[in-house]
Design a protein around this motif. Structure first.
Motif, PDB file in Angstrom:
ATOM      1  N   ARG A  89       0.006  -1.157  -0.379  1.00 23.61           N
ATOM      2  CA  ARG A  89       0.207   0.025   0.076  1.00 23.61           C
ATOM      3  C   ARG A  89       0.813   1.215   0.036  1.00 23.61           C
ATOM      4  O   ARG A  89       0.552   2.562  -0.231  1.00 23.61           O
ATOM      5  CB  ARG A  89      -0.796   0.101   1.265  1.00 23.61           C
ATOM      6  CG  ARG A  89      -1.888  -1.117   1.089  1.00 23.61           C
ATOM      7  CD  ARG A  89      -3.226  -0.469   2.056  1.00 23.61           C
ATOM      8  NE  ARG A  89      -2.504  -1.039   3.800  1.00 23.61           N
ATOM      9  CZ  ARG A  89      -2.513  -2.569   4.219  1.00 23.61           C
ATOM     10  NH1 ARG A  89      -3.636  -3.344   2.703  1.00 23.61           N
ATOM     11  NH2 ARG A  89      -2.844  -2.987   4.566  1.00 23.61           N
ATOM     12  N   GLU A  90       2.202   1.299   0.845  1.00 22.20           N
ATOM     13  CA  GLU A  90       2.671   2.261   0.708  1.00 22.20           C
ATOM     14  C   GLU A  90       3.241   2.147  -0.469  1.00 22.20           C
ATOM     15  O   GLU A  90       3.621   3.494  -0.857  1.00 22.20           O
ATOM     16  CB  GLU A  90       3.767   2.263   1.639  1.00 22.20           C
ATOM     17  CG  GLU A  90       3.215   2.566   3.478  1.00 22.20           C
ATOM     18  CD  GLU A  90       2.332   3.655   3.515  1.00 22.20           C
ATOM     19  OE1 GLU A  90       1.922   4.976   2.789  1.00 22.20           O
ATOM     20  OE2 GLU A  90       0.240   3.341   3.730  1.00 22.20           O
TER      21      GLU A  90
ATOM     22  N   ARG B  71       1.185   4.390  -3.002  1.00 22.21           N
ATOM     23  CA  ARG B  71       0.768   5.292  -2.171  1.00 22.21           C
ATOM     24  C   ARG B  71       1.893   6.407  -2.837  1.00 22.21           C
ATOM     25  O   ARG B  71       2.036   7.260  -4.171  1.00 22.21           O
ATOM     26  CB  ARG B  71       0.913   5.449  -0.539  1.00 22.21           C
ATOM     27  CG  ARG B  71       0.853   6.916  -0.484  1.00 22.21           C
ATOM     28  CD  ARG B  71       0.650   7.807   1.272  1.00 22.21           C
ATOM     29  NE  ARG B  71      -0.450   6.351   1.491  1.00 22.21           N
ATOM     30  CZ  ARG B  71      -0.833   6.633   2.501  1.00 22.21           C
ATOM     31  NH1 ARG B  71      -2.144   7.136   1.955  1.00 22.21           N
ATOM     32  NH2 ARG B  71      -1.898   5.479   2.560  1.00 22.21           N
ATOM     33  N   LYS B  72       3.387   5.952  -2.318  1.00 20.91           N
ATOM     34  CA  LYS B  72       4.580   7.051  -3.304  1.00 20.91           C
ATOM     35  C   LYS B  72       4.304   6.978  -4.097  1.00 20.91           C
ATOM     36  O   LYS B  72       4.552   8.015  -4.822  1.00 20.91           O
ATOM     37  CB  LYS B  72       6.234   6.038  -2.943  1.00 20.91           C
ATOM     38  CG  LYS B  72       7.328   6.577  -2.798  1.00 20.91           C
ATOM     39  CD  LYS B  72       7.162   6.871  -1.933  1.00 20.91           C
ATOM     40  CE  LYS B  72       9.023   7.926  -2.459  1.00 20.91           C
ATOM     41  NZ  LYS B  72       9.337   7.971  -0.980  1.00 20.91           N
TER      42      LYS B  72
ATOM     43  N   SER C 166       2.414   6.310  -7.030  1.00 29.01           N
ATOM     44  CA  SER C 166       0.978   7.814  -7.857  1.00 29.01           C
ATOM     45  C   SER C 166       1.309   8.640  -7.142  1.00 29.01           C
ATOM     46  O   SER C 166       1.196   9.878  -7.718  1.00 29.01           O
ATOM     47  CB  SER C 166      -0.423   7.149  -6.851  1.00 29.01           C
ATOM     48  OG  SER C 166      -0.621   6.991  -5.490  1.00 29.01           O
ATOM     49  N   GLU C 167       1.810   9.070  -5.894  1.00 32.18           N
ATOM     50  CA  GLU C 167       2.599  10.448  -5.481  1.00 32.18           C
ATOM     51  C   GLU C 167       3.411  11.417  -6.539  1.00 32.18           C
ATOM     52  O   GLU C 167       3.107  12.075  -7.287  1.00 32.18           O
ATOM     53  CB  GLU C 167       2.611  10.799  -4.085  1.00 32.18           C
ATOM     54  CG  GLU C 167       0.910  11.057  -2.975  1.00 32.18           C
ATOM     55  CD  GLU C 167       1.673  10.532  -1.482  1.00 32.18           C
ATOM     56  OE1 GLU C 167       2.748  10.609  -1.514  1.00 32.18           O
ATOM     57  OE2 GLU C 167       0.415  10.744  -0.792  1.00 32.18           O
TER      58      GLU C 167
ATOM     59  N   CYS D 132      -3.862   2.991  -6.238  1.00 33.34           N
ATOM     60  CA  CYS D 132      -3.867   4.067  -5.688  1.00 33.34           C
ATOM     61  C   CYS D 132      -4.062   5.266  -7.323  1.00 33.34           C
ATOM     62  O   CYS D 132      -3.106   5.550  -7.986  1.00 33.34           O
ATOM     63  CB  CYS D 132      -2.563   4.000  -5.009  1.00 33.34           C
ATOM     64  SG  CYS D 132      -3.508   5.821  -4.087  1.00 33.34           S
TER      65      CYS D 132
ATOM     66  N   GLU E 249      -6.634   6.795  -1.097  1.00 35.59           N
ATOM     67  CA  GLU E 249      -5.355   6.104   0.213  1.00 35.59           C
ATOM     68  C   GLU E 249      -5.875   5.184  -0.987  1.00 35.59           C
ATOM     69  O   GLU E 249      -6.802   4.357  -1.751  1.00 35.59           O
ATOM     70  CB  GLU E 249      -6.938   5.600   0.870  1.00 35.59           C
ATOM     71  CG  GLU E 249      -6.929   6.598   1.891  1.00 35.59           C
ATOM     72  CD  GLU E 249      -5.319   6.981   2.667  1.00 35.59           C
ATOM     73  OE1 GLU E 249      -5.143   5.387   3.667  1.00 35.59           O
ATOM     74  OE2 GLU E 249      -5.171   8.223   2.891  1.00 35.59           O
ATOM     75  N   PRO E 250      -4.832   4.224  -0.814  1.00 35.48           N
ATOM     76  CA  PRO E 250      -4.103   2.937  -1.327  1.00 35.48           C
ATOM     77  C   PRO E 250      -4.917   1.835  -1.128  1.00 35.48           C
ATOM     78  O   PRO E 250      -5.050   1.706  -0.282  1.00 35.48           O
ATOM     79  CB  PRO E 250      -2.441   3.147  -1.539  1.00 35.48           C
ATOM     80  CG  PRO E 250      -1.660   3.486  -0.325  1.00 35.48           C
ATOM     81  CD  PRO E 250      -3.114   4.420   0.353  1.00 35.48           C
TER      82      PRO E 250
END
Length: 158
Positions: free
Chosen positions: A81-82, A85-86, A88-89, A121, A126-127
């Protein structure tokens, strides 16, 4: 494949393929997935050709390799998930985890391959990581994947 573990470890170590879809070419820096807690044992990066697409987009692929025994680590879905997130950002776009190699724009997040996607994500959201093959085959999951497709169509119009 009957289980996620079998699908990820069919050739030995678990290889999680993470893709990003963006407008500008910009790969994550080396070490970007060195997050707090669990991290991949190896990371490979591969740009993906989108020459045949009718939309301006850049796709990057990252092979996140984990030793086979680490697939059972209860922290692994959180790590993924993290990573999503990283990615996609950084991409300011969409990141996803999939088994399916169909990467033509028209196939992304389509109903017929929804059960091949096990995480996504959208930048700023949120992922989501699904660690259960039965959920990946469900109608609920297809609906979620369709929602990602609608974002994709809105953000990358023809």
């Amino acid at each position: 494949m009957t289980s996620l573990k079998e699908a990820l470890t069919w050739s030995g170590p678990a290889v999680v393929v993470l893709f990003t879809l963006v407008r500008a070419e910009s790969a994550l820096a080396e070490g970007a997935f060195d997050l707090v807690g669990t991290r991949p044992d190896e990371v490979g990066h591969f740009p993906v050709s989108t020459e045949s697409w009718d939309r301006p987009a850049v796709v990057q692929a990252y092979d996140l390799t984990f030793e086979e025994g680490r697939v059972d680590d209860p922290e692994l879905p959180g790590c993924l998930r993290e990573c999503l997130r990283k990615a996609s950002e950084h991409a300011e776009g969409i990141a996803w985890l999939t088994f399916e190699g169909a990467l033509h724009f028209d196939c992304l997040f389509a109903d017929d391959i929804a059960d091949q996607v096990y995480g996504y994500c959208v930048a700023g959201s949120e992922p989501v990581v699904v660690w259960d093959r039965e959920i990946m085959k469900s109608d609920r999951w297809k609906r979620e994947i369709r929602e990602v497709r609608s974002v994709l169509d809105r953000e990358f119009p023809a």
